[in-house]
Design a protein around this motif. Structure first.
Motif, PDB file in Angstrom:
ATOM      1  N   GLN A  22       0.782-104.162 -34.878  1.00  0.00           N
ATOM      2  CA  GLN A  22       0.522-104.688 -33.544  1.00  0.00           C
ATOM      3  C   GLN A  22      -0.244-103.702 -32.677  1.00  0.00           C
ATOM      4  O   GLN A  22      -1.067-104.094 -31.853  1.00  0.00           O
ATOM      5  N   ARG A  23       0.071-102.425 -32.839  1.00  0.00           N
ATOM      6  CA  ARG A  23      -0.486-101.417 -31.939  1.00  0.00           C
ATOM      7  C   ARG A  23      -1.822-100.830 -32.431  1.00  0.00           C
ATOM      8  O   ARG A  23      -2.637-100.391 -31.617  1.00  0.00           O
ATOM      9  N   LEU A  24      -2.011-100.790 -33.738  1.00  0.00           N
ATOM     10  CA  LEU A  24      -3.172-100.087 -34.290  1.00  0.00           C
ATOM     11  C   LEU A  24      -4.486-100.704 -33.800  1.00  0.00           C
ATOM     12  O   LEU A  24      -5.439 -99.991 -33.463  1.00  0.00           O
ATOM     13  N   GLY A  25      -4.555-102.029 -33.736  1.00  0.00           N
ATOM     14  CA  GLY A  25      -5.781-102.680 -33.288  1.00  0.00           C
ATOM     15  C   GLY A  25      -6.129-102.379 -31.849  1.00  0.00           C
ATOM     16  O   GLY A  25      -7.304-102.446 -31.461  1.00  0.00           O
ATOM     17  N   ARG A  26      -5.089-102.044 -31.017  1.00  0.00           N
ATOM     18  CA  ARG A  26      -5.336-101.779 -29.608  1.00  0.00           C
ATOM     19  C   ARG A  26      -5.846-100.369 -29.352  1.00  0.00           C
ATOM     20  O   ARG A  26      -6.254-100.053 -28.226  1.00  0.00           O
ATOM     21  N   ILE A  27      -5.778 -99.539 -30.353  1.00  0.00           N
ATOM     22  CA  ILE A  27      -6.269 -98.161 -30.195  1.00  0.00           C
ATOM     23  C   ILE A  27      -7.795 -98.186 -30.283  1.00  0.00           C
ATOM     24  O   ILE A  27      -8.375 -98.685 -31.257  1.00  0.00           O
ATOM     25  N   LYS A  28      -8.460 -97.692 -29.296  1.00  0.00           N
ATOM     26  CA  LYS A  28      -9.905 -97.773 -29.174  1.00  0.00           C
ATOM     27  C   LYS A  28     -10.609 -97.156 -30.388  1.00  0.00           C
ATOM     28  O   LYS A  28     -10.361 -96.011 -30.756  1.00  0.00           O
ATOM     29  N   GLY A  29     -11.470 -97.940 -30.987  1.00  0.00           N
ATOM     30  CA  GLY A  29     -12.287 -97.457 -32.092  1.00  0.00           C
ATOM     31  C   GLY A  29     -11.635 -97.530 -33.448  1.00  0.00           C
ATOM     32  O   GLY A  29     -12.284 -97.244 -34.460  1.00  0.00           O
ATOM     33  N   SER A  30     -10.338 -97.895 -33.513  1.00  0.00           N
ATOM     34  CA  SER A  30      -9.650 -97.865 -34.808  1.00  0.00           C
ATOM     35  C   SER A  30     -10.232 -98.893 -35.781  1.00  0.00           C
ATOM     36  O   SER A  30     -10.545 -98.567 -36.940  1.00  0.00           O
ATOM     37  N   ILE A  31     -10.388-100.128 -35.330  1.00  0.00           N
ATOM     38  CA  ILE A  31     -10.914-101.183 -36.214  1.00  0.00           C
ATOM     39  C   ILE A  31     -12.349-100.856 -36.620  1.00  0.00           C
ATOM     40  O   ILE A  31     -12.733-101.024 -37.785  1.00  0.00           O
ATOM     41  N   LEU A  32     -13.114-100.392 -35.657  1.00  0.00           N
ATOM     42  CA  LEU A  32     -14.511-100.055 -35.950  1.00  0.00           C
ATOM     43  C   LEU A  32     -14.605 -98.994 -37.036  1.00  0.00           C
ATOM     44  O   LEU A  32     -15.416 -99.106 -37.979  1.00  0.00           O
ATOM     45  N   MET A  33     -13.767 -97.946 -36.931  1.00  0.00           N
ATOM     46  CA  MET A  33     -13.801 -96.882 -37.936  1.00  0.00           C
ATOM     47  C   MET A  33     -13.293 -97.364 -39.290  1.00  0.00           C
ATOM     48  O   MET A  33     -13.795 -96.962 -40.343  1.00  0.00           O
ATOM     49  N   LEU A  34     -12.314 -98.244 -39.276  1.00  0.00           N
ATOM     50  CA  LEU A  34     -11.819 -98.795 -40.541  1.00  0.00           C
ATOM     51  C   LEU A  34     -12.876 -99.655 -41.232  1.00  0.00           C
ATOM     52  O   LEU A  34     -13.031 -99.604 -42.463  1.00  0.00           O
TER      53      LEU A  34
END
Length: 1020
Positions: free
Chosen positions: A146-158
């Protein structure tokens, strides 16, 4: 043994860690607090030691689960400040701790902890690999997902890691993204990062539930809301072409279903997404194939207030889809759009007008255009021509222009006088270049033969305005697309004002300066404008000759100025009085158009130039066109133009080549091209090509020869028929009237006798070698002179052969046609040119060689297979005579072709025996060696004190006498040498010097070298 090993291990650990591992009652445990202090306060070296110790402790099981969890905050805090090597160790330690239970994972699930780990995704390769592995390890915790997607840039880096080169990180990132895709917000973030698979997965979920909800009025489920969210996100994204292509393949079909069956919110979201994807041509085709057109019309025709809000985006989408020709597969789509025009607001009308304009613009929409005109579309569009909205007015004009392109004679009636008046007002008053261009284009599409329309436009004083507009537009330094279109349409309209049947209208146009503008268009206009300008010039030029004769100044007391004399019209011309292209300086610009790369204006330009070559003007017009470099331009049209242009170019060349001066100038450049066109071009060109070839003395034949050949497939039958026609025609034309009886009497004066009467000998090439052979044959009575024939253009060479009775024909084709044995005796300046010349000559004469004729080649370096290929003849003999043929002392060798007969060999032997010995195994280069010997003997005589002329005479007589002894006595040369060689005499002294100089070996080598070179030449 095991107990001893365990005791030893504990002792070693005790030595390594000391009191840090002493617990109650002596059991070995880790001092977690000490480790935390050292992690927090130690420098990089100390930190490295501590991390190593933690690794050993966890591996050996001395780190209690609860105490290990206390290390996690310290490790996470130090992760942000440690160096790269220690950061990798920290993440590795965290992964080990995470593997010991969910409690430890929970301690890593806070936003701060996850943020620290995410930052490692952007660092060195090994750290990225460990970090994504750690995140994957703890992703089974709900809070993490739930929280990981809200961290700025996390999805982009993944997503970046998933698309990267590190296979381990790539695989872990993919698994982690898949785990995160259960969250809708994460899916949207992935799509923003360019990962569309999860989004398309949500959209592709089955639709029956959504369809049923629509029917019974239930509200949408969470899954359906996800679809709406996905579609809304697509509608708002700024997508590249590549992104549109990826999304289009997987999402267009579900989006169309969503738009078709969904409720208002779903329709709205789907429609927005479809519009965003539809700007890619491939997606447009997918949408049409998914039948999005039908639900679009349902929305447009809907009268419910709920769906009326979707009309404008639906109309905009229809406008985009109309750019694809696939839309024509939907029947009556244009008629449906037309029926909506007056029912909707201006914004929607604009989209529908664009859609209708795109539909009728398609090249395959001719039937659609005709149907719309029949249904009164011109009158329905009239209100839009006076619309205050400039965009609606402009697109309406474009629409009418496209509808009028392929119009019939009824266009004026369909358009109506009121619309014509509106168009004229637009041309006069509009400040928009595109509106003027469209209005002029519509008027230019009116039938040219509609005299009432022309009269109406003329009364409206449109011509001066259009010419002024043309002059202003063409003088501009730049030509944007709109101005280019304007110039093209003006040039099209001017065709109406220069029609040849209305000289008064032509005069008005010329007085307004139309010719100057047309000349400018030829230089600076587009190829379409050039084509239309040439049409107007052709129409004007058609009347020039008539006007020139009519303007004869009989009433003047003084003669007109010599400056007005026109060499083409043979009278006095001016631009304004006779519309003369020559006086207007138009000929060169017209020819320059033909010299260009674009071929679309060829026919119109040729028509204009052709007006200078009609009837009585053809000779004078030919000279003017040739002077302006027109012949090369016409040849270019023959090479690259279409069939109709080729026909006109050939028609003009036929007239030009009636003049001998131009035949001589351009024969070489023209012959090969015309022959190639005869063999490979359209059969319709052959009759006119035959006339040109006849002018060039390459082919004396009727045009019926080519037309008769078309229906015969067998090449030998075709050749025989052609020869029959040619022979019949040539018998009629060979002698001018009055000479036939004399020729017959001359032929009758030579009685036939034996072999001499059995065949006729022809020479292709009337040079010195042919003359030597012909003289020898006639002198030795092998053949009478009347049985020998040749052709030559030069009077001096004709006179030489005529002096000893040889018959002279006008062309090589006649020589072949009237001969049984044909000797090719052309002599070029170089070996390379020899091959080209032989090929050229044989290809030209190929139609005249039959199985009954024998072809003899006397050129070195031409292979037998090439002779066969070029001539189409397999009955061949190659002969190599040398230059003493001029004095009857040649030495010749012969090579038989595969179809040559014994009789052929005898005939050739009899011919060449008349100029020397035949056959001899001697090189044709041998006389050159003897000439050197004579020269050397003469030089020796001079060195001994003899005068030059006496020394040369003695040397020549010596060689001649020696040759006569060898030929006359039959003795071996060595025996004759011994007979004149006295012991210790002068002869043997000289022979000794010759032997010392390798005289005999040098001669032998010379013969071998010449033979080798001859073989090399035969391979080139």
């Amino acid at each position: 043994m095991r107990a001893e090993m365990e005791r030893l291990r504990k002792e070693m650990l005790d030595v390594r860690f000391g009191d840090q591992l002493k617990g109650k009652q002596g059991e070995i445990v880790a001092d977690a607090d000490d480790l935390v202090v050292r992690i927090k306060n130690g420098d990089e070296d100390e930190l490295g030691v501590v991390l190593s110790e933690i690794g050993i402790l966890m591996e050996e099981g001395f780190l209690v689960v609860g105490e290990g969890g206390s290390l996690i905050p310290a490790l996470l805090n130090r992760l942000g400040s440690a160096n790269c090597g220690n950061r990798v160790k920290i993440i590795s330690a965290l992964r080990s701790l995470a593997a010991r239970g969910n409690d430890n994972k929970e301690k890593m699930a806070s936003v701060d902890a996850l943020s620290i780990i995410v930052r490692s995704l952007a660092r060195c390769t090994e750290e990225r690999r460990e970090a994504v592995g750690l995140l994957l390890d703890i992703s089974d915790i709900l809070k993490v997902r739930q929280r990981l997607g809200r961290i700025k840039g996390s999805i982009l880096m993944l997503v970046a890691l998933q698309n990267g080169d590190d296979p381990c990180a790539k695989d872990d990132a993919g698994k982690l993204l898949h785990a995160l895709s259960a969250n809708t917000q994460n899916v949207l973030l992935m799509a923003e990062a360019g990962c569309f698979v999860p989004m398309m997965h949500h959209l592709r979920e089955e639709f029956p539930a959504l369809y049923l909800m629509n029917m019974i009025g239930r509200s949408a489920t969470g899954s359906d809301m996800n679809k709406i969210l996905m579609a809304t996100a697509i509608s708002r994204m700024l997508l590249t072409e590549q992104m549109k292509a990826v999304l289009g393949e997987g999402s267009i079909e579900p989006l169309v279903k969503m738009f078709t069956y969904g409720k208002l919110e779903a329709k709205q979201a789907a429609l927005g997404a479809i519009r965003n994807l539809s700007t890619l041509a491939e997606n447009t085709e997918l949408l049409i194939n998914c039948d999005v057109i039908s639900p679009l019309f349902q929305v447009l025709f809907s009268v419910t207030s709920v769906l009326m809000t979707l009309r404008e985006p639906a109309a905009a989408l229809l406008s985009t889809l109309a750019k694809s020709e696939l839309i024509l597969h939907h029947r009556n789509v244009a008629q449906q759009i037309l029926s909506l025009l007056n029912l909707l607001n201006p914004a929607i009308q604009l989209h529908l007008l664009h859609a209708l304009n795109s539909i009728v613009s398609h090249s395959t929409a001719k039937r659609v255009r005709a149907k719309l005109r029949e249904n009164g579309v011109m009158q329905l569009l009239q209100p839009f021509l006076t619309e205050s909205n400039s965009e609606i007015r402009a697109v309406s004009l474009n629409l009418i222009f496209n509808l009028s392109k392929d119009s019939t004679q009824e266009l004026t009636q369909q358009l109506g006088e009121s619309n014509v008046n509106i168009l004229i007002r637009i041309i006069f008053s509009s400040t928009s270049e595109s509106e003027k261009a469209a209005a002029i284009g519509i008027l230019s599409n009116l039938p040219v033969k509609d005299k009432k329309a022309t009269e109406f436009l003329n009364k409206a004083n449109l011509l001066p305005l259009v010419i002024s507009l043309l002059g202003t537009s063409i003088s501009s330094s730049s030509t944007p697309p709109t101005r280019k279109w304007l110039l093209e349409n003006i040039s099209g309209l001017l065709i109406r004002f220069t029609v040849p049947w209305d000289k008064k209208l032509q005069s008005t146009a010329v007085s307004q300066g139309v010719i100057g503008c047309l000349r400018k268009l030829l230089s600076d206009g587009s190829i379409i404008a050039k084509s239309r300008a040439a049409t107007s010039l052709a129409q004007l030029s058609q009347n020039s000759l008539t006007l020139c004769k009519a303007k004869s100044p009989k009433w003047l007391c003084v003669s007109p100025s010599s400056e007005t004399y026109c060499e083409v019209h043979n009278g006095h011309c001016t631009v304004k009085s006779t519309f003369c292209l020559c006086k207007a300086g138009i000929v060169s610009p017209l020819i320059q158009v033909l010299e260009g790369k674009e071929r679309e204006a060829d026919i119109e330009v040729l028509e204009a130039l052709g007006t200078l070559m009609q009837d009585e003007m053809w000779e004078r017009g030919s000279k003017v066109i040739e002077k302006a470099s027109g012949v090369p331009a016409l040849l270019r049209v023959l090479e690259e133009g279409n069939l109709k242009a080729q026909e006109k170019a050939i028609w003009m060349l036929e007239r030009i080549f009636r003049l001998e001066i131009y035949r001589e100038m351009y024969a070489g450049a023209t012959q090969a091209l015309l022959i190639d066109l005869t063999q490979r071009g359209d059969p319709i060109l052959k009759p006119m090509i035959a006339k040109i070839l006849a002018h060039l003395q390459l082919l004396q034949m009727q045009s019926s020869y080519f037309s008769d050949l078309k229906s015969i497939s067998n090449p030998f039958s075709r050749r025989s028929l052609g020869l029959k026609l040619l022979c019949t025609w040539r018998r009629r034309r060979r002698f001018p009237s009055g000479e036939a009886a004399a020729a017959a009497a001359a032929a009758a004066a030579v009685p036939p006798s034996g072999e001499a009467a059995a065949f006729k000998l022809g020479f292709i090439g009337a040079g010195n070698l042919a003359e030597s052979i012909a003289r020898g044959v006639a002198k030795s009575s092998v053949l009478p002179p009347s049985s020998i024939r040749t052709a030559h253009r030069r009077p001096d060479r004709r006179a030489v052969f005529q002096s000893f009775g040889v018959r002279i024909f006008d062309s090589n084709a006649q020589v072949v046609d009237d001969s049984d044995v044909v000797i090719i005796s052309v002599k070029p300046k170089s070996v390379r040119f020899l091959v080209l010349l032989f090929k050229h000559v044989l290809l030209e004469l190929r139609p005249f060689f039959t199985e009954e004729k024998l072809l003899v080649s006397i050129a070195a370096g031409i292979k037998m297979k090439d002779l066969q290929e070029w001539s189409g003849q397999r009955r061949l003999i190659r002969v190599m005579p040398n230059t003493p043929s001029a004095v009857g002392q040649a030495a010749s060798v012969m090579c038989m072709g595969e179809m040559a007969t014994k009789k052929d060999e005898e005939r050739v032997a009899s011919l060449f025996s008349a100029i020397g010995r035949f056959p001899l195994n001697c090189s044709g280069s041998g006389p050159a060696y003897v000439y050197l010997a004579i020269e050397a003997l003469a030089d020796g005589g001079v060195a001994a004190g003899l005068p030059r002329d006496l020394a040369l005479g003695l040397a020549t007589q010596t060689v001649l006498g020696a040759a006569a002894m060898v030929g006359g006595t039959g003795k071996h040369p060595g025996q004759l040498k011994d007979e004149v060689t006295s012991p210790a005499g002068t002869t043997i002294a000289g022979i000794q010097e010759l032997e010392r100089g390798a005289f005999r070996g040098t001669l032998i080598n010379a013969v071998v070298a010449a033979t080798k070179r001859c073989r090399e030449l035969s391979q080139t």
